[in-house]
Enzyme design. Sequence first.
Site, PDB file in Angstrom:
ATOM      1  N   ASP A 183      -7.314   2.703  -8.391  1.00  0.00           N
ATOM      2  CA  ASP A 183      -7.713   4.032  -8.866  1.00  0.00           C
ATOM      3  C   ASP A 183      -7.632   4.040 -10.396  1.00  0.00           C
ATOM      4  OD1 ASP A 183      -7.726   5.221  -6.140  1.00  0.00           O
ATOM      5  OD2 ASP A 183      -5.599   4.747  -6.234  1.00  0.00           O
ATOM      6  N   GLU A 200       0.863  -1.196   0.000  1.00  0.00           N
ATOM      7  CA  GLU A 200       0.000   0.000   0.000  1.00  0.00           C
ATOM      8  C   GLU A 200       0.893   1.237   0.000  1.00  0.00           C
ATOM      9  OE1 GLU A 200      -3.319   0.981  -0.309  1.00  0.00           O
ATOM     10  OE2 GLU A 200      -2.246   2.876  -0.163  1.00  0.00           O
ATOM     11  N   LYS A 203      -7.023  10.882 -16.308  1.00  0.00           N
ATOM     12  CA  LYS A 203      -6.295  11.893 -17.083  1.00  0.00           C
ATOM     13  C   LYS A 203      -5.096  11.244 -17.760  1.00  0.00           C
ATOM     14  CE  LYS A 203      -7.589  15.961 -14.558  1.00  0.00           C
ATOM     15  NZ  LYS A 203      -7.294  16.777 -13.416  1.00  0.00           N
TER      16      LYS A 203
HETATM   17  C1  LIG Z   1      -9.303   2.874  -4.383  1.00  0.00           C
HETATM   18  S1  LIG Z   1      -8.226   2.225  -3.203  1.00  0.00           S
HETATM   19  C2  LIG Z   1      -8.798   0.542  -2.938  1.00  0.00           C
HETATM   20  C3  LIG Z   1      -8.310  -0.019  -1.646  1.00  0.00           C
HETATM   21  C4  LIG Z   1      -8.680  -1.505  -1.389  1.00  0.00           C
HETATM   22  N1  LIG Z   1      -8.109  -2.358  -2.408  1.00  0.00           N
HETATM   23  C5  LIG Z   1     -10.166  -1.672  -1.329  1.00  0.00           C
HETATM   24  O1  LIG Z   1     -10.721  -2.257  -2.272  1.00  0.00           O
HETATM   25  O2  LIG Z   1     -10.773  -1.243  -0.338  1.00  0.00           O
HETATM   26  C6  LIG Z   1      -6.736   1.942  -4.136  1.00  0.00           C
HETATM   27  C7  LIG Z   1      -5.516   1.836  -3.251  1.00  0.00           C
HETATM   28  O3  LIG Z   1      -4.368   1.540  -4.038  1.00  0.00           O
HETATM   29  C8  LIG Z   1      -3.256   2.232  -3.495  1.00  0.00           C
HETATM   30  N2  LIG Z   1      -2.213   2.308  -4.544  1.00  0.00           N
HETATM   31  C9  LIG Z   1      -2.266   3.022  -5.685  1.00  0.00           C
HETATM   32  N3  LIG Z   1      -1.148   2.852  -6.417  1.00  0.00           N
HETATM   33  C10 LIG Z   1      -0.358   1.981  -5.722  1.00  0.00           C
HETATM   34  C11 LIG Z   1       0.930   1.418  -5.937  1.00  0.00           C
HETATM   35  N4  LIG Z   1       1.640   1.712  -7.048  1.00  0.00           N
HETATM   36  N5  LIG Z   1       1.437   0.568  -5.022  1.00  0.00           N
HETATM   37  C12 LIG Z   1       0.727   0.279  -3.897  1.00  0.00           C
HETATM   38  N6  LIG Z   1      -0.489   0.802  -3.623  1.00  0.00           N
HETATM   39  C13 LIG Z   1      -1.042   1.626  -4.518  1.00  0.00           C
HETATM   40  C14 LIG Z   1      -3.848   3.579  -3.094  1.00  0.00           C
HETATM   41  O4  LIG Z   1      -3.071   4.266  -2.144  1.00  0.00           O
HETATM   42  C15 LIG Z   1      -5.194   3.142  -2.545  1.00  0.00           C
HETATM   43  O5  LIG Z   1      -5.145   2.901  -1.139  1.00  0.00           O
END
Ligand SMILES: C[S@@+](CC[C@H](N)C(=O)[O-])C[C@H]1O[C@@H](n2cnc3c(N)ncnc32)[C@H](O)[C@@H]1O
Length: 241
Positions: A143, A69, A147
């Site tokens: 996410d 994370e 963009k």
């Molecule tokens: C929309 S949240 C979903 C969290 C969880 N998977 C859920 O379904 O409740 C997406 C998560 O991915 C993390 N994230 C994004 N890019 C990442 C990366 N390159 N490496 C690790 N975590 C990442 C973000 O910080 C965020 O907490």
Amino acid sequence: MPRAALRKPNPDLDLSKWLKKPEDLPQELSSQTLFGNDQPLEIEVGSGKGLFIQTESQRRPEHNFFGIEIAGKYAAHAAARLARRDRANAMMLAGDAEPLFASRPRSYAQSPSDAGDPASSDGRVVPRIASGSLEAVHVYFPDPWWKKRHRKRRVLSDANIREFSRTLRTGGQLHFWTDVLDYFELTVELIAEIAPEFGVPLPEVQRESTHDLDYHTHFERRSRKFGIPVYRVCYRKRDRS
Ligand SMILES: C[S@@+](CC[C@H](N)C(=O)[O-])C[C@H]1O[C@@H](n2cnc3c(N)ncnc32)[C@H](O)[C@@H]1O
């Protein structure tokens, strides 16, 4: 939809066994180096508040779970869930998943002399996660980064999809769930194009929830509470030959 504020972690909770920083990690990431045993290793990328890793590590103690994370506060929150339960088969990394999966040097280097992955004697780069070593990769509600200039931040980028495939064993699984239909469709097309060894996506069923935290992840819980459809697929890596 904004994310709910996180509760402050209990300062008396010792997270050292469950929360790692990139610099704490061994060079090679495997069940043996992380957990000291040979149980199948599953990695979740983007664990958020850590509901998945908490419930799955309890449900399947014969597997190890490594959650990555990038947001430090969320990684600590997820690690605290594991620490409170004294979970032996799961831990969190507060860091970016991409350089750990990369089979080329990337930027966890602290200085130019500490540049990424080591080279083997014949000059090839040794990846941090060995090819064919993982049982499963889990990506839930990544996410979408719409963009154009942000698309390289997508967890399901071309490069990462190739690395997920490289690191999975034959028969290993890639799980991908989202509530963004366009992103779901684009990603399914992208996987078919660049990683055909994954074959056709297999739908995953929605389980009935029996209590307030009986969901796969926090984002699944939120979508279902708001009546937003969730798209769930699992790929099983096939032998390319
Ligand atoms: C929309 S949240 C979903 C969290 C969880 N998977 C859920 O379904 O409740 C997406 C998560 O991915 C993390 N994230 C994004 N890019 C990442 C990366 N390159 N490496 C690790 N975590 C990442 C973000 O910080 C965020 O907490």
